[in-house]
Scaffold this motif. Structure first.
Motif, PDB file in Angstrom:
ATOM      1  N   PRO A 106       0.811  -1.229   0.000  1.00 21.48           N
ATOM      2  CA  PRO A 106       0.000   0.000   0.000  1.00 21.48           C
ATOM      3  C   PRO A 106       0.838   1.269   0.000  1.00 21.48           C
ATOM      4  N   LEU A 107       1.903   1.296   0.797  1.00 20.90           N
ATOM      5  CA  LEU A 107       2.752   2.485   0.855  1.00 20.90           C
ATOM      6  C   LEU A 107       3.462   2.700  -0.477  1.00 20.90           C
ATOM      7  N   PHE A 165      -5.254   1.377   6.082  1.00 19.69           N
ATOM      8  CA  PHE A 165      -4.403   2.286   6.850  1.00 19.69           C
ATOM      9  C   PHE A 165      -3.596   1.610   7.959  1.00 19.69           C
ATOM     10  N   PRO A 166      -4.157   0.665   8.721  1.00 24.20           N
ATOM     11  CA  PRO A 166      -3.339   0.046   9.773  1.00 24.20           C
ATOM     12  C   PRO A 166      -2.040  -0.554   9.252  1.00 24.20           C
ATOM     13  N   PHE A 167      -2.045  -1.055   8.021  1.00 27.65           N
ATOM     14  CA  PHE A 167      -0.826  -1.624   7.450  1.00 27.65           C
ATOM     15  C   PHE A 167       0.141  -0.509   7.037  1.00 27.65           C
ATOM     16  N   VAL A 168      -0.400   0.585   6.490  1.00 30.10           N
ATOM     17  CA  VAL A 168       0.442   1.723   6.115  1.00 30.10           C
ATOM     18  C   VAL A 168       1.036   2.372   7.359  1.00 30.10           C
ATOM     19  N   GLY A 169       0.211   2.522   8.391  1.00 28.81           N
ATOM     20  CA  GLY A 169       0.647   3.197   9.612  1.00 28.81           C
ATOM     21  C   GLY A 169       1.168   2.276  10.691  1.00 28.81           C
ATOM     22  N   ARG A 175       4.292   1.916  17.729  1.00 29.74           N
ATOM     23  CA  ARG A 175       5.047   2.754  18.670  1.00 29.74           C
ATOM     24  C   ARG A 175       4.114   3.430  19.670  1.00 29.74           C
ATOM     25  N   VAL A 176       2.982   3.949  19.167  1.00 30.74           N
ATOM     26  CA  VAL A 176       2.039   4.665  20.034  1.00 30.74           C
ATOM     27  C   VAL A 176       1.357   3.729  21.021  1.00 30.74           C
TER      28      VAL A 176
END
Length: 209
Positions: A106-107, A165-169, A175-176
């Motif tokens: 995705p990225l 998005f969860p895979f991109v982020g 980390r968060v």
């Protein structure tokens, strides 16, 4: 390479696999043809025989990646034998399976999309045109009938955002939240049920507003 020599399909696939790995990891600009040849375990002359330029090889890889990325959505949303809920669930499951196997894709697509949006937009039309038309027609009819106020833009944005998005982020999310790789995979398994449920709630909850 001797003139008229038949190209070997396995060698061609080996080059494409090496190129896919490097383009996805480093992007087009930072990947040299020499890097691809080394990754494939071949000499540069042989790579140039199969693919005349880095751009040509990249275009092939990019379109194959994009076709894979869109294939699930197109196939399931075109299937009118399934309810909307079933289609959403199958698309979410297909994408989570796919992105678990290819988490960097995705990225990669997003990065290349910024550089050549018109080419990607044309490919979207080719790959998902019929399915998109059917889906948008159903959503617009439901909106006219007061069953939902969730128009096609918000539907697609929610579906892609919640699933992709969860895979991109992933690095930021981990980390968060201090989530390990194992916990991340567990969360993605939970989202197989949660994402269709959330989208269903959005569609039903917005009806009649």
């Amino acid at each position: 390479m001797a003139k008229g020599k038949t190209k070997d399909g396995s060698t061609e696939e080996k080059i494409k696999e090496a190129a896919r790995k490097l383009f996805t990891k480093k992007g087009f600009a930072a990947t040299r043809t020499r890097d691809i040849a080394e990754e494939a375990g071949l000499n540069l002359a042989l790579l140039n025989y199969y693919f005349r330029s880095k751009q040509k090889l990249f275009d092939i890889i990019m379109m194959e990646n994009f076709r894979q990325f869109l294939g699930g959505m197109s196939a399931y949303f075109a299937d009118e034998s399934l309810t909307m809920e079933e289609r959403i669930s199958r698309v979410v499951n297909a994408y989570i399976d796919f992105l678990t196997e290819f988490p960097d894709l995705p990225l990669f697509i997003l990065n290349e999309l910024r550089g050549n949006p018109s080419k990607i937009a044309m490919k979207v039309n080719e790959e998902v045109g019929p399915a998109r038309s059917q889906l948008f027609k159903e959503l617009l009819n439901a909106k006219k009938e007061g069953k939902t106020a969730l128009d096609p833009f918000h539907f697609v944005a929610n579906l892609v955002g919640l699933t992709v998005f969860p895979f991109v982020g992933k690095p930021l999310l981990q980390r968060v939240t201090n989530a390990s790789d194992e916990q991340f995979r567990a969360y993605m398994e939970e989202r197989r049920k949660l994402v269709p449920m959330w989208i269903g709630m959005m569609m039903k909850g917005s009806g009649g507003s």
